[in-house]
Structure formats: structure tokens, C-alpha cells
Scaffold this motif. Sequence first.
Motif, PDB file in Angstrom:
ATOM      1  N   GLY A  46      18.171   0.534  -0.344  1.00  0.00           N
ATOM      2  CA  GLY A  46      16.758   0.629  -0.572  1.00  0.00           C
ATOM      3  C   GLY A  46      16.000   0.519   0.564  1.00  0.00           C
ATOM      4  N   VAL A  47      14.755   0.929   0.492  1.00  0.00           N
ATOM      5  CA  VAL A  47      13.735   1.070   1.679  1.00  0.00           C
ATOM      6  C   VAL A  47      12.638   0.407   1.388  1.00  0.00           C
ATOM      7  CG1 VAL A  47      12.813   2.469   3.227  1.00  0.00           C
ATOM      8  CG2 VAL A  47      15.193   2.926   2.907  1.00  0.00           C
ATOM      9  N   PHE A  48      11.916  -0.429   2.370  1.00  0.00           N
ATOM     10  CA  PHE A  48      10.629  -0.951   2.314  1.00  0.00           C
ATOM     11  C   PHE A  48       9.692  -0.168   3.536  1.00  0.00           C
ATOM     12  CE2 PHE A  48      12.821  -3.825  -0.253  1.00  0.00           C
ATOM     13  CZ  PHE A  48      12.100  -3.851  -1.471  1.00  0.00           C
ATOM     14  N   SER A  49       8.682  -0.415   3.404  1.00  0.00           N
ATOM     15  CA  SER A  49       7.770   0.080   4.809  1.00  0.00           C
ATOM     16  C   SER A  49       6.624  -1.404   4.627  1.00  0.00           C
ATOM     17  CB  SER A  49       7.034   1.335   4.386  1.00  0.00           C
ATOM     18  OG  SER A  49       5.795   1.382   5.333  1.00  0.00           O
ATOM     19  N   PHE A  50       6.363  -1.479   6.170  1.00  0.00           N
ATOM     20  CA  PHE A  50       5.117  -2.386   6.473  1.00  0.00           C
ATOM     21  C   PHE A  50       4.112  -1.657   7.257  1.00  0.00           C
ATOM     22  CE2 PHE A  50       9.501  -4.243   6.314  1.00  0.00           C
ATOM     23  CZ  PHE A  50       9.296  -5.099   5.015  1.00  0.00           C
ATOM     24  N   ASN A  51       3.966  -0.249   6.960  1.00  0.00           N
ATOM     25  CA  ASN A  51       2.719   0.290   7.558  1.00  0.00           C
ATOM     26  C   ASN A  51       1.556  -0.455   7.210  1.00  0.00           C
ATOM     27  OD1 ASN A  51       1.327   2.514   8.639  1.00  0.00           O
ATOM     28  ND2 ASN A  51       1.505   3.870   6.856  1.00  0.00           N
ATOM     29  N   GLY A  52       0.503  -0.130   8.061  1.00  0.00           N
ATOM     30  CA  GLY A  52      -0.782  -0.873   8.198  1.00  0.00           C
ATOM     31  C   GLY A  52      -1.496  -0.613   6.626  1.00  0.00           C
ATOM     32  N   ASN A  53      -1.253   0.282   5.692  1.00  0.00           N
ATOM     33  CA  ASN A  53      -1.808   0.365   4.415  1.00  0.00           C
ATOM     34  C   ASN A  53      -0.728  -0.049   3.427  1.00  0.00           C
ATOM     35  OD1 ASN A  53       0.231   2.285   3.991  1.00  0.00           O
ATOM     36  ND2 ASN A  53      -1.131   4.066   3.837  1.00  0.00           N
ATOM     37  N   LYS A  54      -0.008  -0.626   3.726  1.00  0.00           N
ATOM     38  CA  LYS A  54       1.068  -1.177   2.632  1.00  0.00           C
ATOM     39  C   LYS A  54       0.596  -2.697   2.423  1.00  0.00           C
ATOM     40  CE  LYS A  54       3.919   2.437   2.203  1.00  0.00           C
ATOM     41  NZ  LYS A  54       3.308   3.470   3.333  1.00  0.00           N
ATOM     42  N   ILE A  55       1.368  -2.930   1.071  1.00  0.00           N
ATOM     43  CA  ILE A  55       0.685  -4.278   0.745  1.00  0.00           C
ATOM     44  C   ILE A  55       1.209  -5.588   1.792  1.00  0.00           C
ATOM     45  CG2 ILE A  55       2.906  -4.997  -0.518  1.00  0.00           C
ATOM     46  CD1 ILE A  55       0.848  -6.196  -2.814  1.00  0.00           C
ATOM     47  N   ILE A  56       2.150  -5.530   2.380  1.00  0.00           N
ATOM     48  CA  ILE A  56       2.318  -6.439   3.644  1.00  0.00           C
ATOM     49  C   ILE A  56       2.497  -5.590   4.765  1.00  0.00           C
ATOM     50  CG2 ILE A  56       2.866  -8.355   2.526  1.00  0.00           C
ATOM     51  CD1 ILE A  56       5.586  -7.975   3.391  1.00  0.00           C
ATOM     52  N   THR A  57       1.932  -5.764   5.947  1.00  0.00           N
ATOM     53  CA  THR A  57       2.165  -5.117   7.258  1.00  0.00           C
ATOM     54  C   THR A  57       2.656  -5.710   8.232  1.00  0.00           C
ATOM     55  OG1 THR A  57       1.013  -3.583   8.870  1.00  0.00           O
ATOM     56  CG2 THR A  57      -0.412  -5.357   7.958  1.00  0.00           C
ATOM     57  N   SER A  58       3.299  -5.154   9.253  1.00  0.00           N
ATOM     58  CA  SER A  58       3.703  -5.778  10.424  1.00  0.00           C
ATOM     59  C   SER A  58       3.182  -4.778  11.322  1.00  0.00           C
ATOM     60  CB  SER A  58       5.278  -5.653  10.530  1.00  0.00           C
ATOM     61  OG  SER A  58       5.812  -4.507  10.497  1.00  0.00           O
ATOM     62  N   GLY A  59       2.255  -4.054  11.218  1.00  0.00           N
ATOM     63  CA  GLY A  59       1.669  -3.119  12.278  1.00  0.00           C
ATOM     64  C   GLY A  59       2.266  -1.893  11.851  1.00  0.00           C
ATOM     65  N   GLY A  60       3.477  -1.576  12.099  1.00  0.00           N
ATOM     66  CA  GLY A  60       4.335  -0.652  11.924  1.00  0.00           C
ATOM     67  C   GLY A  60       5.730  -1.378  11.566  1.00  0.00           C
ATOM     68  N   GLY A  61       6.524  -1.009  10.503  1.00  0.00           N
ATOM     69  CA  GLY A  61       7.992  -1.402  10.543  1.00  0.00           C
ATOM     70  C   GLY A  61       8.465  -1.114   8.915  1.00  0.00           C
ATOM     71  N   GLY A  62       9.632  -1.312   8.956  1.00  0.00           N
ATOM     72  CA  GLY A  62      10.462  -0.881   7.622  1.00  0.00           C
ATOM     73  C   GLY A  62      11.739  -2.053   7.572  1.00  0.00           C
ATOM     74  N   MET A  63      12.317  -1.585   6.621  1.00  0.00           N
ATOM     75  CA  MET A  63      13.333  -2.529   6.179  1.00  0.00           C
ATOM     76  C   MET A  63      14.565  -1.632   5.177  1.00  0.00           C
ATOM     77  SD  MET A  63      14.098  -5.791   7.186  1.00  0.00           S
ATOM     78  CE  MET A  63      12.852  -7.054   6.856  1.00  0.00           C
ATOM     79  N   VAL A  64      15.689  -1.710   5.761  1.00  0.00           N
ATOM     80  CA  VAL A  64      16.862  -1.170   4.778  1.00  0.00           C
ATOM     81  C   VAL A  64      17.441  -2.459   4.155  1.00  0.00           C
ATOM     82  CG1 VAL A  64      19.083   0.014   4.935  1.00  0.00           C
ATOM     83  CG2 VAL A  64      17.453   0.728   6.435  1.00  0.00           C
ATOM     84  N   VAL A  65      17.622  -2.345   2.871  1.00  0.00           N
ATOM     85  CA  VAL A  65      18.304  -3.331   2.067  1.00  0.00           C
ATOM     86  C   VAL A  65      19.403  -3.030   1.199  1.00  0.00           C
ATOM     87  CG1 VAL A  65      16.170  -5.021   1.689  1.00  0.00           C
ATOM     88  CG2 VAL A  65      16.808  -3.367   0.101  1.00  0.00           C
ATOM     89  N   THR A  66      20.354  -3.790   1.162  1.00  0.00           N
ATOM     90  CA  THR A  66      21.594  -3.209   0.618  1.00  0.00           C
ATOM     91  C   THR A  66      22.562  -4.763   0.169  1.00  0.00           C
ATOM     92  OG1 THR A  66      23.830  -2.159   0.589  1.00  0.00           O
ATOM     93  CG2 THR A  66      22.986  -2.792   2.660  1.00  0.00           C
ATOM     94  N   ASP A  67      23.309  -4.464  -0.819  1.00  0.00           N
ATOM     95  CA  ASP A  67      24.086  -5.755  -1.096  1.00  0.00           C
ATOM     96  C   ASP A  67      25.513  -5.442  -0.501  1.00  0.00           C
ATOM     97  OD1 ASP A  67      23.063  -7.973  -2.620  1.00  0.00           O
ATOM     98  OD2 ASP A  67      22.684  -6.589  -4.566  1.00  0.00           O
ATOM     99  N   ASN A  68      25.658  -4.271   0.069  1.00  0.00           N
ATOM    100  CA  ASN A  68      27.009  -3.950   0.674  1.00  0.00           C
ATOM    101  C   ASN A  68      27.170  -4.084   1.956  1.00  0.00           C
ATOM    102  OD1 ASN A  68      28.928  -2.304   1.821  1.00  0.00           O
ATOM    103  ND2 ASN A  68      29.076  -0.742   0.214  1.00  0.00           N
TER     104      ASN A  68
END
Length: 407
Positions: free
Chosen positions: A208-230
Amino acid sequence: MQSERPGTVGSERIVPLSVPALHGNEWRYVKECLDTGWVSSAGPFVDRFERDLAKYVGVGHAVATVNGTAALHIALRVALVREDDEVLVPTLTFIAPVNAIRYCGAHPVFIDADPATWQMDVSKVRQFLTEQCSVEPAVDGIGMECRNTRTGRRVRAILPVHTLGLACEIDRIVDLARQYALQVVEDAAEAMGVCYGGRHVGTFGDIGVFSFNGNKIITSGGGGMVVTDNPASARLARYLTTQARDDQFEYLHNEVGYNYRLTSLQAALGVAQLEQLNTFIAKKRAIAHTYATALRDLDCVTVMPCPPQVQSTYWLYTILLSEETMLTDRTIFIQALRARGIDARPLWHPIHRLPPYRHCQTVAIEHSLALYKRGLSLPCSVGMTEQQLHQCVTTVKEILAAHGVLH
Ligand SMILES: *Cc1c(COP(=O)(O)O)cnc(C)c1O
């Protein structure tokens, strides 16, 4: 000369659509980076952001990236999406996931939106798979693979997008994917904190993928995250985001990698924002409740859906105008709002009609265009005041009453 800042359109002060609130530990953590010299990708904040986020959504591993689009590109690579594969994706979405499919040399197959939920229509995913695909032993001899009998190409993955702070029917999508030997790459860029049946979206698929772009619910200025249980997928994601370096000392690389790692400065912001996420979600829900209560009884407005199994964050509060709405009506409506000091935006143009993707395959697209023509998003920043919210609600109602065309 003053440049344009959040909350301004031209020189006029207006109620902005959605701007960040940076009133927690942001200053303290960024200062810590500067004071300690940890400004690039090394240092404690990147690890901490990954750990905190994995814990928050309840997943084994998280890998931070420079933005959400890069996270999608990596997630598709980890899902072994290759040149000439096909990936199922909704047409009513921000364009990033579709572009990421092309970065891999693969082809999007566009799926319609469900008119009730505005999300990818699972029955049309099923229709495509049952009518046009067959599951066969894989060409390389390992396991099974899904083939599009019309194009002859391998279908490798479904890329569902949880749009606007709502959720698609991810459990049914995962079930279908298992039946058809497909990977699920979940785009939860707009849905950080959204749960489906009590479980965080972004954690249902293979990755799965999240974004932390300035208009998202939380922001890191720009940023993203890949998540997995594997753990192997997480390792591969980390490897690909750091130039696929195979040796800590020598510059040995056995694959083409990317420089997609998040910096410490950005991660410091992200850590501080994540601490406030629950407060932000509560505020978004309160804003959504106010809009819904004020507008749901009007014949000419459909408010944001709230299916019982979805715990939405209502990231971007969106309404539909009446069914007869034309593109010009909707544009007039948005312009009238802006003239009265309220920012509003259209929904995304369905991607299958845009020049880079016009030639791509589509599946029974009947509703996405109407949703696009009727939809618009209203101001919903977590920092907006009661008075601003009241102003938005009354102005929307006044404009609806004033314009006969909007019924
Ligand atoms: C914002 C967004 C992304 C990623 O955006 P970045 O700006 O690259 O972080 C991906 N998918 C969707 C649906 C988005 O809204």
C-alpha cells in the motif's frame, strides 16, 4: 513582491480549499535536524517516521519515499509489474497512480466509478476478469497468471484508489485478485487514517501507499510511504529507493534503482504531523457533519457518501450537483463561490479521456464522466474556523438558490 501563499487566490483573501496546520512539534523537530546536522536521508527522523506510521496503521513494515507518486512506482515494481503488463485502475482519480503504471512500461485498464460510492466499481472489475481474462500456468513455469484474452497481455495487478478520504470495497477487490492470481497495490494517498471494517486502508493489499503532499491530511512538505506486511517486499522497496546498492562499502549495483529516499527534514515534519493525525481526523469529520447536515435535504445536492463499513476521514469534502448539471453549470457554480471568497475545485477529469491515455482499454465506463461534471470540493482545512465554515455553508445555499440552472 509578495508571492502567492496558502489561503490566497491572486491577491484576494479567501477561504482556502485545504491547507496544512503546522502547530505541533514541527518547529522543534526541524530545528533538531538543523542543530544535529541530520538534514539528508540519514539520521533518526526517517526511521522514526517509518516506525510511527507502521504502528499507526498496524502494518509490519514502512519505507519512506520522496513523494506518493514515487511510492506508487516502487510498489508496482515490488509487485513485479513489468513492461507490457496490464494493471486495472479507476478512471476517476488523481492521475498519479496511472502515471506510475506507465513508468513501469505497463498499460492501465480503466474501470468505471460506482455512482453510489464514487469509488472503483468492483462489479466492473469482476465483469472484466470473468468476460475477458483467463487464469493459466505462468509462462515462466512458476504459479499461475492472468491473461487478457483480447490483448494477449498479462494482467498483473489491481491498483484500487481510496479517493477523497473514503474507501473502496477493498475486501471484495482482494478476494477477486486472489481468484485471478493478481497483486493488489493499494493507493491510500488520500486516505491516511481511513478504516474499512475497523482496519486501516492501505493494509489490505499486497502493498500500500500513502502521500504526505501539502494538500493531504498530514504533510511532510512532500513525501510518501510504502507499507507492507511482507518483509521481503519491504526489503526490495528499500533497496530500489536507494539506487539498488548491493554493498554498503563498494558501489555495486545489480539492478536499476532510484533515488527516492525521503530526507530527514521532511520526515521531521511528518513525525510531528502524525502526532496530530487523530485531532485532524476529528476536525475533518466535524466539518463533514456540518456540510452534510446543512446540505443533505436539498434536492439539488448529493452529499458525500458514508457507507456503514467505512470509517471515513472526509479528507476533501465533495458534493455532487443535481443530475442535470452540465460542465458549464458546475463551472459557473465554482466561479460564483470564488467570487464570494470561497475556494472550490472540480473533481478530476476522468483519465481515460486525457491525451496520454485515450487509446487505453476501458471497461463499461458509464458514470465517471457524470460524476466529474457534477462534483466539486469545498473548503475543509483542519484549521478552518466555525465562522469560515458557516460562511461556506450559507454561500453554497445562497448560490444554489440564486441560479435557476442548478435546480
Ligand atoms: C496525492 C496523490 C498521490 C501521490 O501524490 P504525491 O504528490 O506524489 O505525493 C497518489 N495518488 C493519489 C490518488 C493522490 O491523490
